[in-house]
Write an enzyme that holds these catalytic residues in place. Structure first.
Site, PDB file in Angstrom:
ATOM      1  CB  SER A 115      53.060   4.595  15.790  1.00  0.00           C
ATOM      2  OG  SER A 115      54.027   5.215  16.612  1.00  0.00           O
ATOM      3  N   GLY A 125      55.654   8.447  22.732  1.00  0.00           N
ATOM      4  CA  GLY A 125      56.607   7.420  22.294  1.00  0.00           C
ATOM      5  C   GLY A 125      56.598   7.295  20.781  1.00  0.00           C
ATOM      6  CG  ASP A 149      60.292   9.563  22.003  1.00  0.00           C
ATOM      7  OD1 ASP A 149      61.293   9.594  22.749  1.00  0.00           O
ATOM      8  OD2 ASP A 149      59.889   8.530  21.465  1.00  0.00           O
ATOM      9  CG  HIS A 167      56.476  -0.550  26.736  1.00  0.00           C
ATOM     10  ND1 HIS A 167      55.888   0.639  26.402  1.00  0.00           N
ATOM     11  CD2 HIS A 167      56.637  -1.223  25.568  1.00  0.00           C
ATOM     12  CE1 HIS A 167      55.696   0.683  25.099  1.00  0.00           C
ATOM     13  NE2 HIS A 167      56.150  -0.428  24.565  1.00  0.00           N
ATOM     14  CG  PHE A 195      59.521  -1.323  18.583  1.00  0.00           C
ATOM     15  CD1 PHE A 195      60.276  -2.474  18.733  1.00  0.00           C
ATOM     16  CD2 PHE A 195      60.157  -0.096  18.659  1.00  0.00           C
ATOM     17  CE1 PHE A 195      61.634  -2.403  18.980  1.00  0.00           C
ATOM     18  CE2 PHE A 195      61.518  -0.013  18.906  1.00  0.00           C
ATOM     19  CZ  PHE A 195      62.257  -1.167  19.065  1.00  0.00           C
TER      20      PHE A 195
HETATM   21  C1  LIG Z   1      58.542   1.445  21.911  1.00  0.00           C
HETATM   22  S1  LIG Z   1      59.210   2.983  21.443  1.00  0.00           S
HETATM   23  C2  LIG Z   1      57.916   3.716  20.478  1.00  0.00           C
HETATM   24  C3  LIG Z   1      57.714   2.994  19.185  1.00  0.00           C
HETATM   25  C4  LIG Z   1      56.950   3.778  18.141  1.00  0.00           C
HETATM   26  N1  LIG Z   1      55.628   4.134  18.580  1.00  0.00           N
HETATM   27  C5  LIG Z   1      56.907   3.013  16.824  1.00  0.00           C
HETATM   28  O1  LIG Z   1      55.855   3.012  16.159  1.00  0.00           O
HETATM   29  O2  LIG Z   1      57.925   2.428  16.443  1.00  0.00           O
HETATM   30  C6  LIG Z   1      59.125   3.888  22.937  1.00  0.00           C
HETATM   31  C7  LIG Z   1      59.588   5.331  22.817  1.00  0.00           C
HETATM   32  O3  LIG Z   1      59.206   5.976  24.035  1.00  0.00           O
HETATM   33  C8  LIG Z   1      60.196   6.918  24.371  1.00  0.00           C
HETATM   34  N2  LIG Z   1      60.099   7.166  25.820  1.00  0.00           N
HETATM   35  C9  LIG Z   1      60.372   6.317  26.834  1.00  0.00           C
HETATM   36  N3  LIG Z   1      60.138   6.888  28.021  1.00  0.00           N
HETATM   37  C10 LIG Z   1      59.708   8.142  27.766  1.00  0.00           C
HETATM   38  C11 LIG Z   1      59.301   9.240  28.578  1.00  0.00           C
HETATM   39  N4  LIG Z   1      59.279   9.157  29.918  1.00  0.00           N
HETATM   40  N5  LIG Z   1      58.936  10.379  27.965  1.00  0.00           N
HETATM   41  C12 LIG Z   1      58.952  10.489  26.616  1.00  0.00           C
HETATM   42  N6  LIG Z   1      59.304   9.475  25.790  1.00  0.00           N
HETATM   43  C13 LIG Z   1      59.682   8.318  26.347  1.00  0.00           C
HETATM   44  C14 LIG Z   1      61.500   6.329  23.931  1.00  0.00           C
HETATM   45  O4  LIG Z   1      62.468   7.337  23.691  1.00  0.00           O
HETATM   46  C15 LIG Z   1      61.085   5.543  22.676  1.00  0.00           C
HETATM   47  O5  LIG Z   1      61.371   6.280  21.505  1.00  0.00           O
END
Ligand SMILES: C[S@@+](CC[C@H](N)C(=O)[O-])C[C@H]1O[C@@H](n2cnc3c(N)ncnc32)[C@H](O)[C@@H]1O
Length: 211
Positions: free
Chosen positions: A59, A53, A79, A148, A27
């Site tokens: 990223s 994340g 993550d 988010h 993303f």
């Molecule tokens: C939008 S994705 C990250 C996208 C990534 N940075 C990229 O470049 O594609 C959000 C990530 O945050 C992780 N996530 C969500 N809530 C979390 C939490 N409380 N602790 C750790 N990771 C979390 C999810 O498992 C997911 O993989």
């Protein structure tokens, strides 16, 4: 001519990385990736680079490539790899890998290894809160891209930002896309004596604490 070629080399570098890292499911816009890569390579301060994340590593790879090319600190990728609420079955960004495998961690590992960056990435498979509770040490670049919602974005900032060194960078993803992130980001940069926006690019908001 040398200066001109050097300027154009940036474009060559960008295109190379965009082709490789853009192929990783994820993303992040390529221009945002390039900005993160440059901050990782040449950003201020000393300390870890922490990403909240990582998903499948898009990223992570931009960050790791930047800091590795400058022989600087490694990237800690935090993550639980179980996906955010929007990645769950039936949700807006339903993720097939999560549905089939229950975790994006194997793909993350494979993508980081295929990029030749495994030596520069230290994953922490845990929730952001758990990882923060046992974290020690300075952070020079904090990239927040986990859950988010407003509450989670605020919590991620509150538990991790105390480790950021003076003059260090805190960057947020999905500013303007995700209402919760956008609300928290606006509060942060609008508050007097808070964080100052250095620049924004696509949905990347980059800040530093006012001195
Ligand atoms: C939008 S994705 C990250 C996208 C990534 N940075 C990229 O470049 O594609 C959000 C990530 O945050 C992780 N996530 C969500 N809530 C979390 C939490 N409380 N602790 C750790 N990771 C979390 C999810 O498992 C997911 O993989």
């Amino acid at each position: 001519l040398d200066a001109l070629v050097n300027t154009l080399r940036i474009l060559v570098d960008y295109e190379n990385c965009a082709r490789h890292f853009g192929a990783i499911e994820g993303f992040l816009h390529e221009a945002e990736g390039y900005a993160l890569m440059t901050l990782a390579a040449r950003g201020p301060g000393n300390g870890a680079i922490v990403e909240l994340g990582s998903f499948m590593g898009r990223s992570t790879c931009w960050l790791a490539h930047g800091t590795k090319s400058a022989f600087r600190e490694k990237v800690t990728a935090v993550d639980h790899f179980k996906g955010s609420p929007e990645h769950q079955p039936g949700e807006v960004f339903e993720c097939a890998t999560l549905k089939e495998e229950g975790s994006t961690y194997p793909r993350f590992r494979a993508n980081v290894e295929a990029a030749g960056l495994a030596d520069y990435v230290e994953p922490i498979v845990a929730s952001s809160e758990e990882a923060a509770a046992s974290w020690h040490g300075p952070i020079r670049l904090l990239f927040i891209d986990g859950d988010h919602s407003y509450e989670a974005t605020k919590r991620d900032f509150e538990v991790w930002s105390p480790f950021v060194v003076p003059g260090g960078i805190v960057a947020f993803h999905d500013v303007g896309n995700a209402p919760g992130v956008t609300q928290f980001y606006r509060e942060l940069v609008d508050a007097p004596d808070g964080h100052r926006q250095l620049f924004s690019l696509v949905s990347l908001g980059v800040t530093t604490e006012e001195e």
